[in-house]
Design a protein around this motif. Sequence first.
Motif, PDB file in Angstrom:
ATOM      1  N   TYR A   1     -16.867  -4.788  44.403  1.00  0.00           N
ATOM      2  CA  TYR A   1     -16.217  -5.049  43.122  1.00  0.00           C
ATOM      3  C   TYR A   1     -16.189  -6.540  42.825  1.00  0.00           C
ATOM      4  N   ASP A   2     -15.613  -6.914  41.699  1.00  0.00           N
ATOM      5  CA  ASP A   2     -15.477  -8.307  41.244  1.00  0.00           C
ATOM      6  C   ASP A   2     -16.817  -9.051  41.189  1.00  0.00           C
ATOM      7  N   PRO A   3     -17.796  -8.561  40.423  1.00  0.00           N
ATOM      8  CA  PRO A   3     -19.051  -9.319  40.318  1.00  0.00           C
ATOM      9  C   PRO A   3     -18.825 -10.639  39.584  1.00  0.00           C
ATOM     10  N   ILE A   4     -19.466 -11.698  40.093  1.00  0.00           N
ATOM     11  CA  ILE A   4     -19.390 -13.035  39.503  1.00  0.00           C
ATOM     12  C   ILE A   4     -20.814 -13.588  39.448  1.00  0.00           C
TER      13      ILE A   4
ATOM     14  N   LEU B   1     -25.939 -13.299  42.017  1.00  0.00           N
ATOM     15  CA  LEU B   1     -24.672 -12.638  41.744  1.00  0.00           C
ATOM     16  C   LEU B   1     -23.837 -12.672  43.020  1.00  0.00           C
ATOM     17  N   TYR B   2     -22.552 -12.863  42.877  1.00  0.00           N
ATOM     18  CA  TYR B   2     -21.615 -12.784  43.983  1.00  0.00           C
ATOM     19  C   TYR B   2     -20.686 -11.616  43.709  1.00  0.00           C
ATOM     20  N   TYR B   3     -20.192 -10.988  44.754  1.00  0.00           N
ATOM     21  CA  TYR B   3     -19.241  -9.896  44.596  1.00  0.00           C
ATOM     22  C   TYR B   3     -18.423  -9.748  45.869  1.00  0.00           C
TER      23      TYR B   3
ATOM     24  N   ALA C   1      -9.795 -11.829  44.333  1.00  0.00           N
ATOM     25  CA  ALA C   1      -9.913 -12.589  43.084  1.00  0.00           C
ATOM     26  C   ALA C   1     -10.676 -13.905  43.283  1.00  0.00           C
ATOM     27  N   PRO C   2     -11.900 -13.862  43.798  1.00  0.00           N
ATOM     28  CA  PRO C   2     -12.642 -15.100  44.029  1.00  0.00           C
ATOM     29  C   PRO C   2     -13.100 -15.754  42.731  1.00  0.00           C
ATOM     30  N   VAL C   3     -13.247 -17.083  42.809  1.00  0.00           N
ATOM     31  CA  VAL C   3     -13.759 -17.880  41.701  1.00  0.00           C
ATOM     32  C   VAL C   3     -14.768 -18.864  42.282  1.00  0.00           C
ATOM     33  N   LEU C   4     -15.907 -19.021  41.612  1.00  0.00           N
ATOM     34  CA  LEU C   4     -16.932 -19.971  42.059  1.00  0.00           C
ATOM     35  C   LEU C   4     -16.768 -21.305  41.351  1.00  0.00           C
ATOM     36  N   SER C   5     -17.072 -22.391  42.067  1.00  0.00           N
ATOM     37  CA  SER C   5     -17.106 -23.701  41.423  1.00  0.00           C
ATOM     38  C   SER C   5     -18.350 -23.753  40.532  1.00  0.00           C
ATOM     39  N   PRO C   6     -18.383 -24.651  39.548  1.00  0.00           N
ATOM     40  CA  PRO C   6     -19.537 -24.724  38.644  1.00  0.00           C
ATOM     41  C   PRO C   6     -20.880 -24.942  39.342  1.00  0.00           C
ATOM     42  N   ASN C   7     -20.877 -25.616  40.496  1.00  0.00           N
ATOM     43  CA  ASN C   7     -22.136 -25.834  41.216  1.00  0.00           C
ATOM     44  C   ASN C   7     -22.417 -24.737  42.255  1.00  0.00           C
ATOM     45  N   ASN C   8     -21.562 -23.703  42.314  1.00  0.00           N
ATOM     46  CA  ASN C   8     -21.717 -22.549  43.226  1.00  0.00           C
ATOM     47  C   ASN C   8     -21.603 -22.914  44.700  1.00  0.00           C
ATOM     48  N   LYS C   9     -21.065 -24.074  45.024  1.00  0.00           N
ATOM     49  CA  LYS C   9     -20.956 -24.487  46.423  1.00  0.00           C
ATOM     50  C   LYS C   9     -19.588 -24.190  47.028  1.00  0.00           C
ATOM     51  N   LEU C  10     -18.565 -23.995  46.189  1.00  0.00           N
ATOM     52  CA  LEU C  10     -17.220 -23.740  46.679  1.00  0.00           C
ATOM     53  C   LEU C  10     -16.695 -22.423  46.117  1.00  0.00           C
TER      54      LEU C  10
END
Length: 175
Positions: free
Chosen positions: A88-91, A99-101, A133-142
């Motif tokens: 769940y929670d695709p990002i 894609l991250y999930y 409830a994950p959130v990615l940083s704009p550069n996808n590193k954090l």
Amino acid sequence: MKRLLYLFVMVFLFTAEAAFPQKSAFTIADLYKVRHVGTPVVSPDGMRVAFTVTDYDMPKGKSMTDIYVMNADGSNITPVTTDHKGNYDPIWASDSKDLYYVSAASGAPQMVHYSFATGKSKQVTDFSMGVDAPVLSPNNKLIAFSAKVYPDCGANSKCNARNDSLSHNGPIQLM
């Protein structure tokens, strides 16, 4: 003539009853037959949409959620996961290429990276209490996420794992 009319009316009533069966109430079993489609997540470039689909197995009391991706016009629906392990929670990555999930396949929910180029998934977090409830940083590193932790452990994963094990297997167990 009256007999013919009476016969016609009777035939019509009996066939109408067969043609229009009685309505029945919507039951819990009916509800479990309906697939639930989760909130769509549009890619940053606007070209694709990721979403979840949940199926239910009422006799086993289980739900099975997988992630799908389709083009923004609704074509080319493709499964990203097929293991029914609670995904769940695709990002979307900021470049819309990955894609991250979150997946519960390994036990505690962990963040997973899916590459469209290779078609492969790789777990990227290993926090003993799981991620939420994950959130990615704009550069996808954090990755920022929330998690339930023991107050004396904070973000220390090993300490949380130890306390969690004691709470489930120790002399005093949490309900």
